[in-house]
Scaffold this motif. Sequence first.
Motif, mmCIF file in Angstrom:
data_model
loop_
_atom_site.group_PDB
_atom_site.id
_atom_site.type_symbol
_atom_site.label_atom_id
_atom_site.label_comp_id
_atom_site.label_asym_id
_atom_site.label_seq_id
_atom_site.Cartn_x
_atom_site.Cartn_y
_atom_site.Cartn_z
ATOM 1 N N THR A 192 -6.222 1.959 18.043
ATOM 2 C CA THR A 192 -5.834 1.808 19.452
ATOM 3 C C THR A 192 -4.739 0.756 19.600
ATOM 4 N N SER B 268 4.831 -9.738 6.752
ATOM 5 C CA SER B 268 3.681 -9.582 5.851
ATOM 6 C C SER B 268 2.356 -9.881 6.546
ATOM 7 N N TYR C 148 0.835 -1.206 0.000
ATOM 8 C CA TYR C 148 0.000 0.000 0.000
ATOM 9 C C TYR C 148 0.871 1.257 0.000
ATOM 10 N N VAL D 209 -7.152 -0.090 9.670
ATOM 11 C CA VAL D 209 -8.315 -0.748 10.284
ATOM 12 C C VAL D 209 -8.566 -0.191 11.689
ATOM 13 N N ARG E 154 -7.462 -10.946 11.451
ATOM 14 C CA ARG E 154 -6.818 -11.217 12.743
ATOM 15 C C ARG E 154 -5.797 -12.346 12.640
ATOM 16 N N ASN F 158 -15.798 -1.261 16.556
ATOM 17 C CA ASN F 158 -15.304 -2.607 16.251
ATOM 18 C C ASN F 158 -16.514 -3.506 16.448
ATOM 19 N N SER G 95 -1.387 -8.313 19.741
ATOM 20 C CA SER G 95 -1.611 -6.860 19.868
ATOM 21 C C SER G 95 -0.472 -6.084 19.213
ATOM 22 N N CYS H 55 3.556 -6.636 18.400
ATOM 23 C CA CYS H 55 4.054 -6.737 17.014
ATOM 24 C C CYS H 55 5.211 -5.770 16.811
#
Length: 432
Positions: free
Chosen positions: A61, A167, A48, A58, A303, A248, A390, A394
């Motif tokens: 938070t 990825s 992107y 998306v 997810r 959400n 979360s 990551c």
Amino acid sequence: MSGRIELAWSAPLAYACDVLVVGGGSAGASAAVAAAEQGADVLLIERYGFLGGTGAMVLDTFYGFFTPGSVERKVVGGVPDRVIAGLERRGMVLKRPNTYGAGAGYTYDPDTLKLVWDELTGEAGVRVLHHVTFVDVLKEGDRVTGAVIATKQGLRAIRARAVVDASGDADVVARAGGPFEDAGADGTAQSLTTTFRMIDVDVDAARAFPKAELWARMTEAAEGGDYDLPRREGSAHITPFPHVMHTNMTRVAGVDATDPEQLSRAEREGRRQAFEYGRFLRDRVPGYERGHLSGLATQIGVRESRRVRGEYWLTRDDVLAARRFPDAVARCGAPIEEHHAGGDTRWEYVPDGETYDIPYRCLLPREIEGVVVAGRCLSASHDAHASVRSMAQCMAMGQAAGVAAALATGGDLRGVDVGMVRERLVAMGALL
Ligand SMILES: Cc1cc2nc3c(=O)[nH]c(=O)nc-3n(C[C@H](O)[C@H](O)[C@H](O)COP(=O)(O)OP(=O)(O)OC[C@H]3O[C@@H](n4cnc5c(N)ncnc54)[C@H](O)[C@@H]3O)c2cc1C
């Protein structure tokens, strides 16, 4: 349609680097910054036109910075702190304290996050290529030596000493023939969600409306047959902007997110549901009477898909026992939060105030050389993954993978001195 078409193609060798990072989400952008700061020549490729990944397209938070429960402990530091500082400088982040759920979170403006990542990667000297898609690996024996990318100008080859697979879907490991568990293909993957924002909301009235009553109204609206609301306990929260709530709520289950046909159907279904939940909010929930749906997620949120089979497989037991490991490169105190196909969400907690370790071995795929993974495609069981995915974790995994890739002599990621990786991480501000 069946059959096979054999193609003979060649790709100009267009780039060479020490560390190639595939995917510029929370994990990949952090990996790129960390590797470049260790002196590596880093190329980051992203399909992107912006960095931040799921966190920019998306969500809004960051969870995982803090333990939930009675004792709030910060468990992540380093590059993630600099992301928060960049958002804070622009007044575009607020801390939302919480003792339950995933604990306290940092809610931010996703567009400002893109700018912050531009700055952090720019300052670190990372070369960033947008609008290119990783399609294959270059390989010599078991060793991955680079990648092939699809660009508007055709296929291009990249040579790299080490590759970070950030990825999300473990595309590099899958193309390299490395082992993975495919939650999408075996039908166990967590559900997908198209998030959206509601603007022109009376935020005070919306906040004053108790969550339990919101959920009761969802159930009533769905069971009355007037609205199609598959998930009955979705949530909405404040943002850095007045009159704007982020949601959400939608739920699309049973999707293999690496299958283009299934993902295409999921996008359309997620969008349909988003407008349905928007209609419900406006009709039935205080504060939303004059609200409008705006800021639909750039793509449906995935997810879980492929999780690599690494040198260590993080388990549910490791999470719930707050297990420590000598090769820890990050920590996590977030609960197992499983968005299964039903109407509710399953929660299971790490012991109060405690954390478990993410070992370096969870980032090392078995059977292939030259690749380290980071982010949601790490080596973990379905349950452990539901805790460790979360964005703060990551980012923490990303910076660890970046440091390891920069230190890997000749791309030997298995031979990296983990003690030295840990030292460098601590020097960067990581909490281990
Ligand atoms: C609906 C939903 C709600 C969530 N809620 C929260 C929350 O509130 N807080 C929280 O902390 N976490 C939340 N999570 C979890 C968290 O968002 C993800 O686990 C995390 O963002 C994953 O980060 P990542 O860097 O591994 O992957 P991603 O952020 O998905 O990044 C992967 C990047 O790689 C790029 N890419 C992929 N394939 C290719 C390719 N072949 N070539 C080039 N580029 C490629 C993608 O475009 C993307 O930028 C949620 C997840 C979802 C889906």
